[in-house]
Design an enzyme around this catalytic site. Structure first.
Site, PDB file in Angstrom:
ATOM      1  N   ARG A  75       1.117  -4.774  -0.655  1.00 37.85           N
ATOM      2  CA  ARG A  75      -0.152  -5.501  -0.700  1.00 37.85           C
ATOM      3  C   ARG A  75       0.095  -6.934  -1.156  1.00 37.85           C
ATOM      4  O   ARG A  75       1.115  -7.227  -1.787  1.00 37.85           O
ATOM      5  CB  ARG A  75      -1.114  -4.770  -1.625  1.00 37.85           C
ATOM      6  CG  ARG A  75      -1.452  -5.408  -2.929  1.00 37.85           C
ATOM      7  CD  ARG A  75      -2.357  -4.550  -3.762  1.00 37.85           C
ATOM      8  NE  ARG A  75      -1.605  -3.825  -4.772  1.00 37.85           N
ATOM      9  CZ  ARG A  75      -2.027  -2.723  -5.402  1.00 37.85           C
ATOM     10  NH1 ARG A  75      -3.198  -2.189  -5.086  1.00 37.85           N
ATOM     11  NH2 ARG A  75      -1.285  -2.153  -6.319  1.00 37.85           N
ATOM     12  N   GLY A  76      -0.832  -7.803  -0.885  1.00 36.69           N
ATOM     13  CA  GLY A  76      -0.647  -9.228  -1.134  1.00 36.69           C
ATOM     14  C   GLY A  76      -0.136  -9.830   0.161  1.00 36.69           C
ATOM     15  O   GLY A  76       0.772  -9.290   0.805  1.00 36.69           O
ATOM     16  N   ALA A  77      -0.739 -10.970   0.543  1.00 35.09           N
ATOM     17  CA  ALA A  77      -0.473 -11.504   1.876  1.00 35.09           C
ATOM     18  C   ALA A  77       0.998 -11.833   2.093  1.00 35.09           C
ATOM     19  O   ALA A  77       1.573 -11.520   3.149  1.00 35.09           O
ATOM     20  CB  ALA A  77      -1.328 -12.743   2.108  1.00 35.09           C
ATOM     21  N   ALA A  78       1.651 -12.447   1.118  1.00 35.63           N
ATOM     22  CA  ALA A  78       3.035 -12.854   1.324  1.00 35.63           C
ATOM     23  C   ALA A  78       3.938 -11.634   1.425  1.00 35.63           C
ATOM     24  O   ALA A  78       4.850 -11.585   2.257  1.00 35.63           O
ATOM     25  CB  ALA A  78       3.482 -13.768   0.177  1.00 35.63           C
ATOM     26  N   ARG A 117      -3.737  -3.815   9.529  1.00 31.41           N
ATOM     27  CA  ARG A 117      -4.626  -4.611   8.660  1.00 31.41           C
ATOM     28  C   ARG A 117      -5.178  -5.791   9.434  1.00 31.41           C
ATOM     29  O   ARG A 117      -4.639  -6.902   9.369  1.00 31.41           O
ATOM     30  CB  ARG A 117      -3.854  -5.148   7.433  1.00 31.41           C
ATOM     31  CG  ARG A 117      -3.395  -4.103   6.446  1.00 31.41           C
ATOM     32  CD  ARG A 117      -4.542  -3.599   5.564  1.00 31.41           C
ATOM     33  NE  ARG A 117      -5.136  -4.671   4.808  1.00 31.41           N
ATOM     34  CZ  ARG A 117      -4.699  -5.098   3.613  1.00 31.41           C
ATOM     35  NH1 ARG A 117      -3.680  -4.490   3.052  1.00 31.41           N
ATOM     36  NH2 ARG A 117      -5.286  -6.094   3.008  1.00 31.41           N
ATOM     37  N   CYS A 177      -9.134 -10.115  -8.792  1.00 38.30           N
ATOM     38  CA  CYS A 177      -8.130  -9.391  -8.009  1.00 38.30           C
ATOM     39  C   CYS A 177      -6.726  -9.832  -8.438  1.00 38.30           C
ATOM     40  O   CYS A 177      -6.533 -10.382  -9.528  1.00 38.30           O
ATOM     41  CB  CYS A 177      -8.361  -9.605  -6.514  1.00 38.30           C
ATOM     42  SG  CYS A 177      -7.499  -8.368  -5.479  1.00 38.30           S
ATOM     43  N   ASP A 214      -7.396 -13.957   1.172  1.00 38.32           N
ATOM     44  CA  ASP A 214      -6.819 -13.153   2.233  1.00 38.32           C
ATOM     45  C   ASP A 214      -6.727 -13.945   3.521  1.00 38.32           C
ATOM     46  O   ASP A 214      -5.811 -13.753   4.325  1.00 38.32           O
ATOM     47  CB  ASP A 214      -7.650 -11.885   2.451  1.00 38.32           C
ATOM     48  CG  ASP A 214      -6.913 -10.716   1.856  1.00 38.32           C
ATOM     49  OD1 ASP A 214      -6.766 -10.698   0.619  1.00 38.32           O
ATOM     50  OD2 ASP A 214      -6.424  -9.861   2.627  1.00 38.32           O
ATOM     51  N   LYS A 230     -10.994 -10.949  -1.744  1.00 44.37           N
ATOM     52  CA  LYS A 230     -11.410  -9.660  -2.307  1.00 44.37           C
ATOM     53  C   LYS A 230     -12.909  -9.652  -2.624  1.00 44.37           C
ATOM     54  O   LYS A 230     -13.454 -10.600  -3.187  1.00 44.37           O
ATOM     55  CB  LYS A 230     -10.601  -9.414  -3.591  1.00 44.37           C
ATOM     56  CG  LYS A 230     -10.931  -8.137  -4.351  1.00 44.37           C
ATOM     57  CD  LYS A 230     -10.724  -6.870  -3.547  1.00 44.37           C
ATOM     58  CE  LYS A 230      -9.338  -6.794  -2.938  1.00 44.37           C
ATOM     59  NZ  LYS A 230      -9.205  -5.701  -1.924  1.00 44.37           N
ATOM     60  N   LYS A 234      -2.129 -18.199   5.201  1.00 43.31           N
ATOM     61  CA  LYS A 234      -3.454 -17.569   5.165  1.00 43.31           C
ATOM     62  C   LYS A 234      -4.466 -18.273   6.057  1.00 43.31           C
ATOM     63  O   LYS A 234      -5.605 -17.797   6.182  1.00 43.31           O
ATOM     64  CB  LYS A 234      -3.998 -17.573   3.731  1.00 43.31           C
ATOM     65  CG  LYS A 234      -3.062 -17.037   2.681  1.00 43.31           C
ATOM     66  CD  LYS A 234      -2.892 -15.570   2.798  1.00 43.31           C
ATOM     67  CE  LYS A 234      -2.025 -15.051   1.650  1.00 43.31           C
ATOM     68  NZ  LYS A 234      -2.637 -15.184   0.341  1.00 43.31           N
TER      69      LYS A 234
END
EC number: 5.3.1.29
Lengths: 317, 317, 317, 317, 317, 317
Positions: free
Chosen positions: E22-25, E65, E130, E199, E210, E235
């Protein structure tokens, strides 16, 4: 329609319904006078029949304009005075109450006009929406105080009541600029006050007035222009103290577009609400014949005038 | 009027002036075609005379609608292409540029429509003001994407261009509710988007559009309803990059009230501004054929398209 | 202080420090000229010594006013031009760069003035805060365009720079009304524009200007009065692109209250910040010599002018 | 000036006029005492002459400060008590009323102070504008409750009444930070309350206070800082219940700029309004000796205290 | 599922789907590495089969996702590099691109951290929502700059990612106060910045983050607390340039309430949106590895990075 | 603990403290009944001992929940009735007062429900926060009026009182959508009203309610959704009339995070305030059993019910 109802009452009801009689005070006055006529012309056999006749007349009048809050107030005022036990006594009660109501009504607007005029300064320009004799009374009193007032008048579609306002202001010597409703924001920085009337004022401080008032008030706040509502206490709606909302009348679509054009457009749905609701945070003051009030405090004045109870005196027992 | 100007150009100018030709893209298209006619029908003796004729024609067209920003853009586009040194060469230049302009113009709206349609979701209801083919293109593309869209259409006094919008939406199968302008706020919580066009977009992010747009936008923000402006890059006004403001056309008062009624009202002043200015903080996005932009960034797109200079190619040297 | 630094440079540094030299363009001009003097008067033995001298001079100047963003920009401009490998060549580089910088600087304000003047209309009244030659250039150009402009001038405690503004406007023939800073809100509805300068503009669109600007801007927004910032691109602060904030200079408390009075008051703490930060949402447009921009887009102009990197050319290698 | 007016009354009037006597309670107290002196020193031949003397004295006092609402309240209170029919009786009436008024006045501020102190928490920092003994009473009571309070004090140009506030707070042991008026916004996020007094409170909930209060209140709201107005009921302006607005005193321009400087600046117009008007939506609470109230409800308290009528008891019959 | 897809890719896809990754990077890094594995482990017979395999792998990853905008960006980056015509050449292309992407990705966060850290001052307290490694990188860099930072951490129901943030901040030596989400407003006046991740960032300046971010941002604006979004350019969502909206993932209701409790409550509908949309007017700055930007200008950065076109390189031709 | 206090009273106190007894009316009812038990079970030797016992019992109850304003109101009501001079007489006084209080209390909620129901329209959807029997009474009455109502229910961390609300609404036949607190903003445009209860209402119009209410109200205002507070007059806090603020209870951190997790996170500080304060400008109406009121006017109702004085009847003389 109930045949006990006098033709004069019926005509008044019709004229209220078709907006020949319009403006809250005019309606209230006409309603009180109609009940007076019902009373003077009645040939009821006994007190109970007389009372029933008056209730029927009141119901006939009341059904024409559910949101015109002055109407039930006038009816309440006149019916409340019926304390006698004889036909003649009741007839006199109604005549007295109706006369008192009308006299009081007449003075109220002048008193309100003084209060509203005091808020205006020499050289001010106001913007108006629709036609309100209460708002007009403020201007008239200001002119009588020797103040020079100018006005930007919104035409107020769909019925162009702004034309009436323009004409009356002209008669008072007030220079008028007439605009379409959509042009209001453009001229808001050029005016010192927005000054409108009200069809009803609710216990939560909301102002029910001609469709377009709320949108104007939001823009006035955004432009830094104060907005004053001129409304006799006759417009304070007792039912709202117990949370009742004011039903917004949906008027004839022909006011908006004629049938032929409608057909050409593919017969869209047309919605023609007569009024809208302006929240108290967009109104600076409500001017009444008993002084001026922030809209958030008007409920306290309502409690003074009406107490806490509600019931409709024209309902059949 | 300059007698070198072809009657067809004059007719186009007149039709733009009387609003028979209306809508920014239609005006631009007509202007480009008019210049094309001037070129094909010219019997100018030499290149200089031909150029002078075209400048005269451009001036004639330009003077009809100073705020219709698409008009100078079309004129610039066509005149900029005149690179030849012979009459025949110049004639071909104009024909080519005008054809290219019109082709590009036609595609632009469809591309813009796709971008705007992507912002709409299946089941959305929009509110419109005035008539904008750019805004309509968004709805049309959305419908073609299979989305069900409904619309609340403001009639848009004084010329009721909302009627045209209602008709076109009906033809697209979009259920329409028609309202007077003043009723907009009442229905803002029932719609998902306010979707309007633009007459011009300024470098400071302001949107110049039909009178009533700014008041609607302020209310939309207050109600939490997003407002989208559909505007081809043709509407970006180069002069505003150097601080020029857009003059707001004041139109004939007869659009607001006929002379007879005016006299009855005591001949008030009537003000009939065609447009107003919506600050960028009340607009969520400007949809163009090159994508969507927050209004505050549109100046950067203008710099891409126009650079920093300004001069009017139809001015006499 | 470094004894390689020429006395003329030191005097300039002192005058910047004591605000005898004030206003961003004046400071930048003086700084460029000071470096020019350092170069022409240098008796450095070799190129390296010459470069070191210039860096020392630049550092001396830079340390006087950390928030006067025009100062490092002038220094960067002049030092960046030093490409030669000989003392004479470098001397000429500095003379050329400084002359070019000053010429460009002089033109920039006039160009900016034209852009700002275009935003003003004949008959407008502006409100000013502090003294800004950029803002003044807009008024001067407007007057030259034949527009009648009036001004409400805030005195701008604690140093009363509003007095200079009042005097200059008077010399331009602009009727001035002078008020204390606290009276601004009362007159905001009477003016068409708030027009101020800037000490620096940050990449996030914030405007750093004389203390009191942000409070004025918030009130201007509340009253519906547009606020324009006149700022040459010299004021765009490159360091803010990488998130650096602008340090706010705390000035001598004696500007606020003299020592004797201070003692009488029980020696309270005195805080005298020179500037404050106005967020972009309270500014309508930033007027530069390259056109006008919403503050939210100014970062893109900064990227055009400065790229993405930052380093201080006066630092010792 | 009327020669029946006692020299002591004249001196009081002069001192009110020149602001040697300043602060609403101090003025009211002085006015009541002046009428008492007029009464005790009177050698009027009969009751009517005595009454006329007192009216003349009241008029003399009233004319000095039309917006200092406490002044007419004090005059009304004392004159209202004159019920006797003999000179001696009337003299005693005036002495009794004046003594009662002053005693009540003295207690009012302490009671108000308790209410205001209860709103403050231990460790709070307040920001003040101008000098208000009502506001100071809140801090004093808080300190007596054992709370540690700090203060940011605005100097309050043009007369620097903030200096008096700073001194008094210092005497109470409250650490003070002194700032120029323009620096207020910068420190608003560091304070827990804005606490100011009032010159008058109007029936529509507006607060009339020292010029600069409204601009401060708008910024406090924007920063999320609550604003409390400390105002004895003495400041509630009865005339505003019937719509009268409060005239804003325009003071001597020499307070803003001396004549020599003025000449150097080209003799601009100087405007020096003493007060401004803060709308109720920017005020969180009005603290009085009878409890705290949202500004929108203060009209109801006014009705309790004054009823609905207004007339000036010092007018000649 | 396509059997050409390598089990490692499938595992990565599953871990993204279940939020173990999880987490964009982290997602982007894992996706790039997964494609690298697909390439190194491939036994494709020819270039076309190899390409088809990679497309299949990319599709498998992409479907997990839809709103995690970094995922398609990583896929685009790696697939775009496939220029060879042989299997070995393509394999090397993928390895090189994936390695480059991951290296670049790693540096981006550190660069972003520097920019974000520059916005923080020594002694600042931040509020987080978040868990965002981009936001954390800003704090980490600030701590490395020697600044003392404290944090108020919202737990972030329903998955309590705030716990991860609290733990990481603790490891950095940052004192943490943990609160439930509903307590945020109460502590907003005690913090200097709201600092959150994203996100996705849309072309209209909206920030998709979030669920709960938009409500926090609206309250931060109301309290005068600036809000910073830390978001790598990874992003920035290219599809939004053409008006596409970001679909908000609706997650498993069991995150909100377990089945047994649900049954006890009468089985209400449960809605569990993963993200919400914050309009640009509630965000002060977006911090990226390329500097900070007001949200309204981010579309221009997107145009620099992505141009105007969009197409999905993993679609079957 | 005082051994004169009856075990039943102690149990009630404990149950209030542990939130087994929760909800303002339930607490008040329990407190009144506990005092009744203390009275009926007392074996006090004389009237003074009896009075001391009752004071001790009241103190025991009062100390459990300082912000539960209904508790002191119930205690005041019962103790105020103790007028007799004999033990038997006093016992009867307490029984009578407690019974009257409970009867009145029971009717109050039904009356309030009618008022609140009148504000709802058939087809409306409401959003709730926490659990309030007053708010529920409005929905129940609306359902009984035949209106179809739906609800979006926030779970209300940390104690999930939203689950109780969801269950009760389900029992009334109201379709419920359950969401986490952070998802509220996303659904605000889909609901017609936010409807919450209150723990206390202050004289300045502030509403003290479950933590999260103020953040919700700010977002509701931003989205144009009206917010109604349902609060019996029992919740009006008399102490706030004299400026007292309501202390916000800080509850056990274990409600937010268990000890084991806390340790894993590095033992951050946890803050768990039970309530927050919503300023009146974010509330449209307070619905009580005596009608609806704008929050700014509630102080006038408080003056009607409580007068101006305050003292705690359970304090030792």
């Amino acid at each position: 329609m109930d045949d006990r109802v006098h033709p004069e009452v019926r005509r008044t009801a019709t004229e209220i319904d078709t907006m020949e009689i319009r403006g809250a005070a005019t309606i209230a006055d006409a309603a009180a006078r109609a009940l007076r006529t019902q009373a003077t012309e009645s040939d009821a056999a006994d007190a109970e029949a007389f009372r029933a006749e008056l209730r029927a007349a009141a119901r006939t009048l009341h059904e024409t304009r559910p949101t015109a809050v002055s109407l039930p107030n006038a009816l309440r005022y006149v019916l409340r005075g019926m304390s006698s036990t004889t036909v003649e006594g009741l007839r006199q009660n109604v005549v007295d109450s109706a006369d008192e109501f009308c006299a009081r009504l007449e003075r109220a607007q002048a008193d309100l006009g003084q209060v509203g005029a005091n808020r205006l300064r020499d050289g001010d320009t106001i913007m108006t929406h629709c036609h309100s004799t209460d708002a007009l009374a403020c201007v008239e009193a200001a002119v009588e105080q020797g103040k020079h007032i100018e006005a930007v008048v919104k035409e107020t579609r769909p019925r162009n009541q702004g034309h009436i306002t323009a004409k009356r202001l002209h008669e008072l010597g007030v220079p008028v600029t007439l605009i379409v409703d959509s042009a209001a924001r453009r001229y808001l920085n050029d005016v010192n006050h927005v000054l409108v009337g009200a069809d009803a004022v609710a216990a939560d401080g909301s102002v029910i007035n001609k469709i377009g008032t709320s949108g104007l008030a939001v823009n006035a706040r955004d432009r830094g222009t104060p907005i004053t509502v001129a409304a006799q206490t006759l417009k304070l709606h007792p039912g709202t103290m117990t949370g009742h909302t004011v039903d917004i009348e949906m008027r004839d679509t022909a006011e908006v577009v004629d049938d032929e054009t409608l057909a050409e457009l593919g017969n869209p749905t047309v919605k023609n609400p007569a009024f809208d609701v302006t929240p108290p945070r967009y109104v600076d003051a409500i001017v009444t014949e008993r002084g001026q009030f922030p809209p958030e405090s008007i409920v306290i004045l309502m409690r003074e005038l009406f107490g806490e109870g509600t019931s409709e005196p024209w309902a059949e027992p």
